[in-house]
Design an enzyme around this catalytic site. Structure first.
Site, PDB file in Angstrom:
ATOM      1  N   CYS A 125     -12.510   0.255  -1.088  1.00 61.45           N
ATOM      2  CA  CYS A 125     -12.286  -0.106  -2.488  1.00 61.45           C
ATOM      3  C   CYS A 125     -12.871  -1.355  -2.809  1.00 61.45           C
ATOM      4  O   CYS A 125     -13.344  -1.662  -3.921  1.00 61.45           O
ATOM      5  CB  CYS A 125     -10.979  -0.626  -2.261  1.00 61.45           C
ATOM      6  N   LYS A 143       4.399   3.728   6.730  1.00 58.42           N
ATOM      7  CA  LYS A 143       4.176   5.206   6.168  1.00 58.42           C
ATOM      8  C   LYS A 143       2.872   5.179   5.914  1.00 58.42           C
ATOM      9  O   LYS A 143       2.295   5.028   4.983  1.00 58.42           O
ATOM     10  CB  LYS A 143       4.965   5.343   4.912  1.00 58.42           C
ATOM     11  N   GLU A 182      -2.583  -3.353  -3.590  1.00 60.43           N
ATOM     12  CA  GLU A 182      -3.837  -3.475  -3.402  1.00 60.43           C
ATOM     13  C   GLU A 182      -4.353  -2.251  -3.937  1.00 60.43           C
ATOM     14  O   GLU A 182      -4.247  -1.337  -3.218  1.00 60.43           O
ATOM     15  CB  GLU A 182      -4.129  -4.017  -2.202  1.00 60.43           C
ATOM     16  N   GLU A 187     -13.016   5.180 -10.936  1.00 56.91           N
ATOM     17  CA  GLU A 187     -13.211   5.003  -9.370  1.00 56.91           C
ATOM     18  C   GLU A 187     -13.376   6.362  -8.744  1.00 56.91           C
ATOM     19  O   GLU A 187     -12.729   7.509  -8.713  1.00 56.91           O
ATOM     20  CB  GLU A 187     -12.023   4.278  -8.663  1.00 56.91           C
TER      21      GLU A 187
END
Length: 487
Positions: free
Chosen positions: A284, A175, A250, A390
């Site tokens: 990231c 996906k 992750e 973040e």
């Protein structure tokens, strides 16, 4: 590649229509350039059924044959590198030059690496004197793997999951992000051409709340690998808590870069620029908090700002463009919102959004594109949102520190623990600080040198599990111990 693309699901080796469709926007122009299936439970059920039926044959295919097929996938993808790079840029907003240099070559490397590493895995064995028995292990694929990949490095990170899952003998339902689905759809052609049997790889496109949720909760999917946001990962953990699924998560980062006064600034500054702003800061592993020892702070900041301003932001197809557009209108608004709130709270915007003008067509920007200039912020406190949360954009905070103990404490003072960089000429300090930092990976006097033989992943809110040659094999297989009494 045509200007408009109609993506279809790929189930049991065939492209299939979906009743509902979603708009996909070109970030550099703000215009619709593709239609994406809005898949739900029915499409996921069909994909899982196809993967389930394909599993016995694929899992029993000799490992050398699976390896050869994956090598062919890599060869075909490499032969179409330019085509895939253009599509990745148009879908995600990154410069074409970056996709040619990083995204597609790394996708090729991922497939080749796991195609060969699976041939070198060794089992364990042990002989017991009393009562005279031989124990040995064997690894078997888990079954149908659900692979959910993000929008920032679409094909790069999809193949990082797909390679080891297939090499280990699993079948998969993927996906991809609904914002960046085009190269995954194109990749299905590559898989078929390379000889991947029908049903072994299935692509279901759509949103997280519909297609993603149906995949995560499906009782016939025992394994989920997810790369994305920490909030979504919490939903996945809750949704799968009663099913004992294997999870690899992750997640995000708020990564520190620590620069001591003895650092080699000629190497440090260009690398820190790259680690802050590559791929529009939408990685990231990007560094978003730069701690600079006070004795060199002013000198570092002056050069750092100058190099950030030298980055050309604009048309992703231009060969000299250094930074493209953010992935979506909503994400650009989020990033700009963090910058504005920091300024309202007393921070200083040294360069970038709201400071450096000329964001228009004459400067390489499409008026409807989602562009944000490389932004450097100072005069912030460690507990400010811009230092704790973040942002996932081209925004970096630069703050001074005085000593080693202080900077380690401050660097660790966030919920995340994905990676960090340390810049120093003192080897003892380098190892001492690296050991104390709460991060899955610490780069010393470098950044983003990735060895797929080594474990990769985060701690704290940056994730669960590790990826790499051995770690991925362990995740995508179940180990079985066989005990045979021979005396």
């Amino acid at each position: 590649m045509t200007e408009f693309v109609q993506v279809k699901n790929f189930i049991n080796g065939e492209f299939t229509d979906c009743v509902g469709m979603l708009d996909s926007f070109n970030p550099a122009t703000g215009e619709i350039w593709a239609k994406i299936p809005d898949s739900g439970q029915n499409e996921v059920d069909a994909a899982v059924n196809a993967a389930t039926h394909a599993f016995p044959r694929w899992s029993q295919t000799p490992q050398a044959k699976r390896s050869a097929i994956l090598q062919k996938v890599a060869d075909i993808l490499e032969s179409r590198l330019d085509e895939f790079a253009v599509a990745e840029s148009r879908d995600q907003g990154k410069p074409v030059s970056l996709a040619k240099r990083m995204d597609i070559p790394r996708a090729v490397h991922n497939m080749r690496f796991f195609a060969t590493s699976c041939l070198n895995h060794q089992e364990k064995a042990n002989y017991m004197d009393i009562p005279g028995a031989l124990n040995y292990t064997t690894r078997l694929p888990v079954g149908v793997a659900g692979l959910i990949s993000p929008w920032n490095l679409p094909l790069y990170l999809l193949t990082f999951k797909l390679g080891p899952a297939l090499a280990s003998g699993n079948t998969v339902v993927c996906k991809p992000s609904e914002m960046t689905s085009v190269t995954a759809w194109m990749f299905c052609e590559v898989l078929s051409e390379a000889g991947v049997p029908p049903g072994v790889v299935n692509m279901v496109f759509g949103t997280g709340p519909k297609a993603g949720d149906a995949l995560v909760r499906h009782p016939s999917v025992p394994l989920i690998s997810f790369t994305g946001g920490t909030a979504t990962a919490s939903v996945i953990r809750a949704a799968t808590a009663t099913q004992c699924k294997k999870l690899s998560l992750e997640l995000g980062g708020k990564n520190p870069g620590i620069i001591f006064e003895d650092a080699d600034l000629e190497k440090c500054i260009p690398t820190t620029i790259r680690s802050s702003f590559v791929n529009q800061g939408e990685v990231c592993l990007c560094i978003s908090r730069v701690f600079v020892q006070r004795s060199i702070y002013d000198r570092f900041l002056e050069k750092f700002i100058a190099e950030a301003r030298a980055i050309k932001v604009g048309d992703p197809s231009a060969p000299d463009t250094g930074m493209g557009a953010l992935v979506s209108k909503e994400h650009a608004a989020k990033v700009i919102g963090y910058i504005k709130r920091a300024a309202e709270g007393g921070a200083t915007i040294q360069c970038g959004h709201g400071v450096d003008k000329g964001v228009d067509g004459s400067n390489g920007f499409h008026p409807k594109g989602y562009f944000v200039r490389p932004t450097i912020i100072t005069n912030v406190k460690d507990n400010d949102a811009i230092m704790q949360e973040e942002v996932f954009g081209p925004v970096v905070c630069v703050v001074p520190f005085d000593n080693e103990e202080e900077v380690v404490r401050r660097a660790n003072g966030v919920q995340y623990g994905l990676c960090a960089t340390v810049w120093t000429s003192d080897a003892s300090r380098l190892h001492r600080v690296a050991r104390k930092l709460e991060a899955g990976t610490v780069w010393a006097n470098c950044w983003l040198l990735r060895d797929l033989h080594m474990p990769f992943g985060g701690c704290k809110s940056s994730g669960v599990g590790r990826d790499g040659a051995v770690d991925s094999t362990e995740f995508y297989t179940e180990v079985k111990t066989v005990c045979v009494q021979i005396e």
